[in-house]
Write a protein that holds these residues in place. Sequence first.
Motif, mmCIF file in Angstrom:
data_model
loop_
_atom_site.group_PDB
_atom_site.id
_atom_site.type_symbol
_atom_site.label_atom_id
_atom_site.label_comp_id
_atom_site.label_asym_id
_atom_site.label_seq_id
_atom_site.Cartn_x
_atom_site.Cartn_y
_atom_site.Cartn_z
ATOM 1 N N LEU A 23 -21.337 64.445 31.960
ATOM 2 C CA LEU A 23 -22.497 65.075 32.567
ATOM 3 C C LEU A 23 -22.632 66.539 32.144
ATOM 4 O O LEU A 23 -23.749 67.064 32.065
ATOM 5 N N TYR A 66 -28.443 57.448 36.704
ATOM 6 C CA TYR A 66 -28.475 58.130 38.001
ATOM 7 C C TYR A 66 -28.832 57.136 39.108
ATOM 8 O O TYR A 66 -28.197 57.106 40.176
ATOM 9 N N LYS A 109 -26.839 55.968 42.449
ATOM 10 C CA LYS A 109 -27.408 56.272 43.763
ATOM 11 C C LYS A 109 -27.601 55.009 44.593
ATOM 12 O O LYS A 109 -27.336 55.007 45.797
ATOM 13 N N ARG A 148 -21.820 59.896 43.590
ATOM 14 C CA ARG A 148 -22.871 60.763 44.135
ATOM 15 C C ARG A 148 -22.472 62.233 44.033
ATOM 16 O O ARG A 148 -23.301 63.096 43.717
ATOM 17 N N TRP A 181 -22.944 63.599 40.413
ATOM 18 C CA TRP A 181 -24.327 63.915 40.051
ATOM 19 C C TRP A 181 -24.805 65.203 40.710
ATOM 20 O O TRP A 181 -25.714 65.865 40.207
ATOM 21 N N ALA A 193 -32.264 66.042 38.216
ATOM 22 C CA ALA A 193 -32.466 64.836 39.020
ATOM 23 C C ALA A 193 -33.574 65.041 40.051
ATOM 24 O O ALA A 193 -34.379 64.132 40.300
#
Length: 252
Positions: free
Chosen positions: A181, A211, A215, A223, A226, A236
């Motif tokens: 990421l 993503y 989620k 979670r 992210w 996001a």
Amino acid sequence: MSTMPVRYILHDLVNGSGRYFSVHPYKARYSLLQKGVKLEVVDITYPDLSGWVKEATGLDRPKAPFIKLPDDSFLFDSFKIAEHLENAFPSKPSIFLPESSNYDQASPEYVAAKAAALKSGNDRGWFPLFALGLESLTNTFEEGAHKDYFKSDEFLGAKNAWNSQVSADRPANIKRAQKYLAGFGKTLSTQEFLSSASQPGFLDYSLLGKYAHGKVGGDKDVRKLWKENKEVAAWAERMEAAFGGHAKELLN
């Protein structure tokens, strides 16, 4: 005399609670949205793919996403769907170069953007995120054929793959996912989206699917990953707000 609108019908996978969890259909879904096509969606399951979809298409192993075209034929693969839409709607912003319309597909810039989009479909770097979230996502399916296939070696592509993935070294996978990421975060530190400075495109839709996968699954470590990279977290939020908050409605 009025003409009937052109119809493209997206077939997208849902889990036990009817949520869109599958990575690749997000690329097709958002390609349709970007071209301004009215979104019509048919929800399907893995048993559907091996049942009526296989029978209707004659394919041995059909996969999602696929769309039903205006001529009632079917087109599979998110990248091929994007290519089709680029040709069908050339005056709308490009899926691969979203700041451009009436684009020259032979230009070096377009060719490079399209190659990057194709490469994003073979992104093995996200496998640690996939492994971290797999068990939680599996638990969102009801018991039965749908869940059984999701856990199967046939679906995952290796012998005893589900057990291997969910029992993998979590701390090591968390570190790998952070590094993965961070690569996107570096790009997003200088521009709002991955495909262009100001508008989302295919690269963004590719990452959005990952993503969404995390989620919908709800794994707490996924979670957190992210959210902890501030550039990715801000991206996001922008993606959830894009196209009238489409992803926000699906994922929250």
